[in-house]
Design a protein around this motif. Structure first.
Motif, mmCIF file in Angstrom:
data_model
loop_
_atom_site.group_PDB
_atom_site.id
_atom_site.type_symbol
_atom_site.label_atom_id
_atom_site.label_comp_id
_atom_site.label_asym_id
_atom_site.label_seq_id
_atom_site.Cartn_x
_atom_site.Cartn_y
_atom_site.Cartn_z
ATOM 1 N N LYS A 203 0.932 -1.151 0.090
ATOM 2 C CA LYS A 203 -0.038 -0.089 0.184
ATOM 3 C C LYS A 203 0.937 1.215 -0.010
ATOM 4 O O LYS A 203 0.551 2.243 -0.388
ATOM 5 N N SER A 231 -10.356 0.411 5.744
ATOM 6 C CA SER A 231 -9.289 -0.530 5.675
ATOM 7 C C SER A 231 -9.461 -2.032 6.455
ATOM 8 O O SER A 231 -10.136 -2.105 7.603
ATOM 9 N N THR A 232 -8.787 -2.935 5.792
ATOM 10 C CA THR A 232 -8.772 -4.204 6.451
ATOM 11 C C THR A 232 -7.415 -4.317 7.183
ATOM 12 O O THR A 232 -6.873 -5.193 7.478
ATOM 13 N N ASP A 234 -4.075 -2.610 6.156
ATOM 14 C CA ASP A 234 -2.771 -2.341 5.352
ATOM 15 C C ASP A 234 -2.931 -0.808 4.631
ATOM 16 O O ASP A 234 -2.103 -0.039 5.021
ATOM 17 N N THR A 235 -3.991 -0.455 4.260
ATOM 18 C CA THR A 235 -4.214 0.742 3.765
ATOM 19 C C THR A 235 -4.353 1.926 4.843
ATOM 20 O O THR A 235 -3.542 2.854 4.817
ATOM 21 N N PHE A 281 -15.491 -5.115 6.426
ATOM 22 C CA PHE A 281 -14.779 -3.940 5.427
ATOM 23 C C PHE A 281 -15.678 -3.445 4.575
ATOM 24 O O PHE A 281 -15.655 -2.314 4.467
ATOM 25 N N ASN A 301 -8.579 5.369 -0.295
ATOM 26 C CA ASN A 301 -8.888 3.897 -0.858
ATOM 27 C C ASN A 301 -8.458 3.891 -2.371
ATOM 28 O O ASN A 301 -8.791 4.846 -3.047
ATOM 29 N N SER A 302 -8.343 2.633 -2.986
ATOM 30 C CA SER A 302 -8.048 2.442 -4.277
ATOM 31 C C SER A 302 -9.094 2.828 -5.243
ATOM 32 O O SER A 302 -8.912 2.690 -6.414
ATOM 33 N N ARG A 307 -4.110 6.196 -6.495
ATOM 34 C CA ARG A 307 -3.527 5.107 -5.711
ATOM 35 C C ARG A 307 -2.722 4.171 -6.606
ATOM 36 O O ARG A 307 -1.671 3.655 -6.443
ATOM 37 N N ASN A 336 -9.848 -6.010 -2.776
ATOM 38 C CA ASN A 336 -10.656 -4.708 -3.215
ATOM 39 C C ASN A 336 -10.315 -4.839 -4.642
ATOM 40 O O ASN A 336 -10.978 -3.884 -5.486
ATOM 41 N N ALA A 395 -6.893 -9.536 5.256
ATOM 42 C CA ALA A 395 -6.767 -7.984 4.727
ATOM 43 C C ALA A 395 -7.566 -8.418 3.157
ATOM 44 O O ALA A 395 -7.709 -7.303 2.582
HETATM 45 N N1 LIG Z 1 -6.441 -4.569 2.095
HETATM 46 C C1 LIG Z 1 -7.012 -3.190 2.240
HETATM 47 C C2 LIG Z 1 -8.530 -3.138 1.806
HETATM 48 C C3 LIG Z 1 -8.881 -1.645 1.117
HETATM 49 O O1 LIG Z 1 -8.159 -1.855 -0.172
HETATM 50 P P1 LIG Z 1 -7.963 -0.363 -0.846
HETATM 51 O O2 LIG Z 1 -6.647 -0.867 -1.848
HETATM 52 O O3 LIG Z 1 -9.123 -0.070 -1.766
HETATM 53 O O4 LIG Z 1 -7.513 0.731 -0.016
HETATM 54 C C4 LIG Z 1 -6.662 -2.643 3.231
HETATM 55 O O5 LIG Z 1 -5.481 -3.040 3.839
HETATM 56 O O6 LIG Z 1 -7.350 -1.938 3.743
#
Ligand SMILES: N[C@@H](CCOP(=O)(O)O)C(=O)O
Ligand SMILES: Cc1ncc(COP(=O)(O)O)c(C=O)c1O
Length: 520
Positions: A203, A231-232, A234-235, A281, A301-302, A307, A336, A395
């Protein structure tokens, strides 16, 4: 010579007969970066002429002043006509926006994409781009030492260098999985260690771009009070760290009790506003979208295509690490589903600009308990969201991925494949691979399990060059790894468990135990 030290340093400094010619000179005759200087070559009586030249080039680099180094890494303004903008992901919508605008969706409500001025980029030859990227990566000149910002013109060309928020992310190692590869009948298997990064996951690659652009917008026009994400784990860690570095408030929405302790502590430590919500999530993702619609909080988020501009650089980095050759297969765990599209974008851009000649085949690996893309793949790409069940690959416990249509486009374009892994499969294969020197997160376990299935059914050949993307560091997931080795998981028996031996501190007892395991 291309790809070697001589190949990229000599053209910069204009040394010697070979050094003066820019390999594969492009339409505009190189980036015009020569620095005028005298060099004392390190001449030993046994050195050949070409060795002397090589040493001279290296010495030239070592003796540059900071100013000269910066000049050697930077394109002069006249050679920097690059630009990028948002366009609608769905081509039937013609809306487009400046990257300085706070916008996440096109007029028709679909997602956006970042489009670069490819004609401007094509003014420089493939060899010039390769040489420029190779020259910058892993050094210290701001911000080009970063694996992401070494490709700045392809990422966020308009941002001033002083607005960039970077921790010199990227440049992660490729682990040659020789032993594990042999175990599963493969000769050319590699693991891209994206978890070897500042916050321990891939991320960081996207977050440096997003937070840099926020920093730029705040300086230029204001209007953003904080940056937020669902987030799960990492983000949120990446957002918190980059915002802390920039002095920008961050807000993270986390599904209560569904992320690891190591992930939870990251935004807490970095001073984020941490909100734990009684939902999953997908519930957090819905909520953050509502909140950013109403308030001056920027979405991290992505779903935000900025991102993906950072994340796509990992494709370029992989090609670069293989001396600009494209692997046959890339296997990436999907949640995601932004990352697989980012991979596609990176490889496509390199091919379109002539740095490479082909695309790899992409594989998305999902946990069986959270497998909406796999189900769609099996049903002729008919996508239905689901409620994701608990998975140790927490995640990627996502049932309604925001970027599903991006992922489907990427997979269709490169004859991609989707696979799935059960809880037992992902933990077992992760443990087996750890025994060959890796230290996998459960998501990488999902990718390795799918890889093994595709190897076993012959989809992936024994000699196919394959890169598995390790998306996070195993140290973020010690709870489930320890529980596996203590055989305390109900999801997996622990077929490859390695128990700690707890005995009294007596030499005879110690030797007895050791003799059971090694020849003494
Ligand atoms: N695994 C991700 C989930 C959110 O994904 P994103 O890439 O859309 O921000 C996390 O760590 O939150
Ligand atoms: C460790 C890890 N691996 C894989 C993924 C999946 O990436 P994507 O959501 O881009 O599919 C995520 C996040 O979603 C993650 O945190």
């Amino acid at each position: 010579m291309e790809g070697t030290m001589m190949g990229f340093i000599a053209p910069v400094f204009g040394l010697g007969a070979k050094g003066n010619s820019v390999a594969g000179t492009g339409k505009r005759g190189g980036f015009g970066l020569s620095v005028n200087m005298t060099v004392a070559a390190n001449t030993s009586s046994v050195a050949s002429e070409s060795e002397k030249e090589e040493w001279a080039s290296l010495n030239a680099m070592y003796s540059l002043t900071s100013e000269q180094k910066y000049k050697a890494m930077t394109l002069p303004a006249a050679e920097n006509p690059f630009s990028a903008k948002y366009i609608a992901f769905n081509e039937s919508d013609t809306s487009e926006y400046s990257l300085d605008k706070v916008v996440y969706r096109a007029k028709n409500g679909g997602l956006l994409d970042v489009q670069h001025d490819m004609d401007a980029l094509a003014q420089h030859s493939p060899a010039e781009w390769k040489e420029l990227f190779d020259r910058r990566s892993g050094r210290t000149v701001w911000p080009f030492g970063s694996g992401v910002w070494s490709k700045k013109e392809w990422v966020l060309p308009g941002i001033p260098n002083e607005d960039v928020v970077s921790m010199f992310e990227g440049n992660s190692n490729l682990f040659w999985a020789d032993r594990f590869g042999k175990e599963i009948g493969m000769t050319d298997l590699w693991v891209k260690q994206c978890g070897n990064s500042h916050t321990g996951s891939f991320k960081d690659l996207g977050m440096t771009v997003l937070v840099s652009q926020v920093n730029h917008i705040i300086k230029k026009q204001g209007g953003i009070e904080a940056v937020g994400c669902a987030s799960t784990g990492d983000t949120s860690a990446a957002l918190a760290a980059y915002c802390a570095a920039a002095g920008i408030p961050s807000i993270v929405f986390l599904p209560a009790d569904k992320i690891s302790l190591a992930q939870l502590v990251q935004p807490i430590a970095n001073g984020s506003i941490v909100v734990s919500l009684d939902t999953d999530f997908d519930g957090c993702m819905k909520l953050i979208q509502e909140v950013v619609e109403e308030y001056p909080i920027y979405l991290a988020n992505s779903m935000n295509s900025l991102r993906l501009e950072g994340q796509k650089t990992v494709s370029i980095e992989i090609a670069q690490q293989f001396d600009w050759e494209v692997p046959d297969w890339i296997v990436v765990p999907g949640g995601n589903l932004g990352n697989v599209y980012a991979f596609y974008k990176g490889f496509k851009m390199m091919k379109d600009l002539g740095l490479t000649t082909r695309m790899p085949r992409l594989v998305v690996a999902q946990a069986h308990n959270a497998n909406p893309l796999y189900t769609a793949y099996k049903n002729g790409w008919d996508f239905q969201p689901m409620v994701a069940e608990r998975t140790l690959a927490s995640a990627i416990q996502i049932g309604d991925p925001v970027s599903v249509h991006r992922a489907i486009r990427a997979l269709k374009a490169c004859n991609g494949v989707v696979g799935e892994a059960t809880e037992e499969e992902l933990m077992d294969v992760g443990a087996r691979a750890d025994r060959t020197g890796m230290f996998n997160c459960p998501h990488t376990g999902v990718a390795l399990a799918v890889l093994e299935k595709l190897r076993n059914d012959g989809t992936i050949g024994a000699n196919d060059r394959t890169v598995v993307v390790s998306t996070a560091h195993g140290l973020k997931f010690t709870d489930s790894k320890i529980a596996y080795h203590e055989r305390k998981l109900h999801q997996a028996k622990g077929n490859y468990a390695n128990n700690v031996i707890r005995i009294p501190a007596q030499s005879d007892r110690v030797i007895d135990e050791l003799r059971k395991r090694v020849e003494l």
